[in-house]
Scaffold this motif. Structure first.
Motif, PDB file in Angstrom:
ATOM      1  N   GLU A  19       0.704  -1.144   0.011  1.00 25.61           N
ATOM      2  CA  GLU A  19       0.205   0.018  -0.111  1.00 25.61           C
ATOM      3  C   GLU A  19       0.821   1.321  -0.048  1.00 25.61           C
ATOM      4  OE1 GLU A  19      -4.044   1.469   2.027  1.00 25.61           O
ATOM      5  OE2 GLU A  19      -2.636   0.642   3.485  1.00 25.61           O
ATOM      6  N   GLU A  61      -4.727   2.733  -4.675  1.00 22.10           N
ATOM      7  CA  GLU A  61      -5.032   3.737  -3.909  1.00 22.10           C
ATOM      8  C   GLU A  61      -5.085   3.330  -2.182  1.00 22.10           C
ATOM      9  OE1 GLU A  61      -8.895   5.832  -5.307  1.00 22.10           O
ATOM     10  OE2 GLU A  61      -7.516   6.859  -6.764  1.00 22.10           O
ATOM     11  N   LYS A  62      -5.705   2.205  -2.064  1.00 24.31           N
ATOM     12  CA  LYS A  62      -5.798   1.863  -0.620  1.00 24.31           C
ATOM     13  C   LYS A  62      -6.138   0.403  -0.503  1.00 24.31           C
ATOM     14  CE  LYS A  62      -9.281   2.560   3.178  1.00 24.31           C
ATOM     15  NZ  LYS A  62     -10.254   3.191   3.918  1.00 24.31           N
ATOM     16  N   ASP A  64      -8.085  -2.111   1.975  1.00 23.62           N
ATOM     17  CA  ASP A  64      -8.793  -2.110   3.139  1.00 23.62           C
ATOM     18  C   ASP A  64      -9.204  -3.392   3.669  1.00 23.62           C
ATOM     19  OD1 ASP A  64     -10.868  -1.249   5.123  1.00 23.62           O
ATOM     20  OD2 ASP A  64     -12.320  -1.064   3.896  1.00 23.62           O
ATOM     21  N   ASP A  80     -10.729  -5.182   0.607  1.00 24.45           N
ATOM     22  CA  ASP A  80     -11.150  -4.481  -0.373  1.00 24.45           C
ATOM     23  C   ASP A  80     -10.088  -3.744  -1.319  1.00 24.45           C
ATOM     24  OD1 ASP A  80     -13.740  -5.234   0.029  1.00 24.45           O
ATOM     25  OD2 ASP A  80     -14.660  -3.485   0.987  1.00 24.45           O
ATOM     26  N   LEU A  81     -10.035  -3.872  -2.416  1.00 19.82           N
ATOM     27  CA  LEU A  81      -9.014  -3.235  -3.070  1.00 19.82           C
ATOM     28  C   LEU A  81      -9.337  -1.997  -3.785  1.00 19.82           C
ATOM     29  CD1 LEU A  81      -5.958  -3.656  -4.359  1.00 19.82           C
ATOM     30  CD2 LEU A  81      -6.943  -4.599  -6.308  1.00 19.82           C
ATOM     31  N   HIS A  82      -8.924  -0.849  -3.289  1.00 19.21           N
ATOM     32  CA  HIS A  82      -9.244   0.389  -3.772  1.00 19.21           C
ATOM     33  C   HIS A  82      -8.286   0.901  -4.753  1.00 19.21           C
ATOM     34  CE1 HIS A  82     -12.628   1.270  -0.776  1.00 19.21           C
ATOM     35  NE2 HIS A  82     -11.698   0.510  -0.229  1.00 19.21           N
ATOM     36  N   THR A  83      -8.823   1.233  -6.071  1.00 19.50           N
ATOM     37  CA  THR A  83      -7.975   1.580  -7.039  1.00 19.50           C
ATOM     38  C   THR A  83      -8.455   2.947  -7.927  1.00 19.50           C
ATOM     39  OG1 THR A  83      -9.002   0.511  -8.952  1.00 19.50           O
ATOM     40  CG2 THR A  83      -7.149  -0.725  -7.624  1.00 19.50           C
ATOM     41  N   SER A  84      -7.603   3.479  -8.507  1.00 18.04           N
ATOM     42  CA  SER A  84      -8.305   4.719  -9.442  1.00 18.04           C
ATOM     43  C   SER A  84      -8.879   4.454 -10.498  1.00 18.04           C
ATOM     44  CB  SER A  84      -6.837   5.581  -9.628  1.00 18.04           C
ATOM     45  OG  SER A  84      -5.987   4.731 -10.685  1.00 18.04           O
ATOM     46  N   PRO A  87     -14.466   0.620  -8.916  1.00 17.29           N
ATOM     47  CA  PRO A  87     -15.038   0.459  -7.616  1.00 17.29           C
ATOM     48  C   PRO A  87     -14.112  -0.151  -6.642  1.00 17.29           C
ATOM     49  CG  PRO A  87     -16.554   0.225  -9.383  1.00 17.29           C
ATOM     50  CD  PRO A  87     -15.296   0.079 -10.259  1.00 17.29           C
ATOM     51  N   PRO A  88     -14.253  -0.413  -5.388  1.00 18.32           N
ATOM     52  CA  PRO A  88     -13.582  -1.306  -4.576  1.00 18.32           C
ATOM     53  C   PRO A  88     -13.618  -2.645  -4.980  1.00 18.32           C
ATOM     54  CG  PRO A  88     -14.505   0.501  -3.246  1.00 18.32           C
ATOM     55  CD  PRO A  88     -14.957   0.738  -4.661  1.00 18.32           C
ATOM     56  N   THR A  89     -12.517  -3.411  -5.057  1.00 17.79           N
ATOM     57  CA  THR A  89     -12.942  -4.818  -5.446  1.00 17.79           C
ATOM     58  C   THR A  89     -12.648  -5.728  -4.297  1.00 17.79           C
ATOM     59  OG1 THR A  89     -11.985  -4.148  -7.518  1.00 17.79           O
ATOM     60  CG2 THR A  89     -11.900  -6.672  -6.989  1.00 17.79           C
TER      61      THR A  89
END
Length: 122
Positions: A19, A61-62, A64, A80-84, A87-89
Motif C-alpha cells: 500500500e 489507492e488503498k 482496506d 477491498d482493493l481500492h484503485t483509481s 470501484p472497490p474490489t
C-alpha cells in the motif's frame, strides 16, 4: 538475534509495504522462488512478482483489510482493493510461508471492474 515473523506478521507487513509503495521491503518478504497465481496473471520468482505488484501499484489507492486468518505457515487476507480505475474490489489473498519468507501467493477476485477501468484508461 534474528526472529522469524509469523505468517500473520508477514501478511500484515506485505500489505502495509504494498500500500505504501515500498517495494524494497516487499522484496525482503518474498522468497526468491515465490510462486504467484492470480486472477490477472501469474509470476514465477521474486522479480516477476514484484513487477506485478508494481504494475497494480500504479493504480492502487488503498487496501482496506476486513479480516486476516492465520494458521501455521499460512495466512488468508480478505480485503477491498481500492484503485483509481474501478470501484472497490473484494479480494481474497492466500499466502504460504517457507523459511521465514512468502513462498506462495494465490489471489482471487472478480476482475470485471478492474479490466473495464484499465480499458477505459488505456
Amino acid at each position: 538475534m534474528t526472529t522469524t515473523k509469523t505468517a500473520r506478521e508477514l501478511a500484515e507487513t506485505y500489505f502495509t509495504a504494498w500500500e505504501a509503495g515500498d517495494f524494497e521491503s516487499l522484496r525482503g518478504l518474498l522468497a526468491e522462488d515465490v510462486d504467484f497465481v492470480g486472477t490477472l496473471g501469474t509470476a514465477s520468482g521474486v522479480e516477476e512478482a514484484l513487477a506485478g505488484l508494481m504494475g497494480l501499484g500504479q493504480v492502487l489507492e488503498k487496501i482496506d483489510v476486513k479480516v486476516r486468518v492465520a494458521e501455521g505457515d499460512e495466512a488468508i487476507t480478505w480485503f477491498d482493493l481500492h484503485t483509481s480505475v474501478a470501484p472497490p474490489t473484494p479480494t481474497a489473498n492466500w499466502m504460504q510461508v517457507r523459511g521465514g519468507r512468502i513462498a506462495r501467493i494465490r489471489v482471487t477476485f472478480d476482475p470485471r471492474g478492474l479490466l473495464a477501468g484499465f480499458e477505459s484508461k488505456g
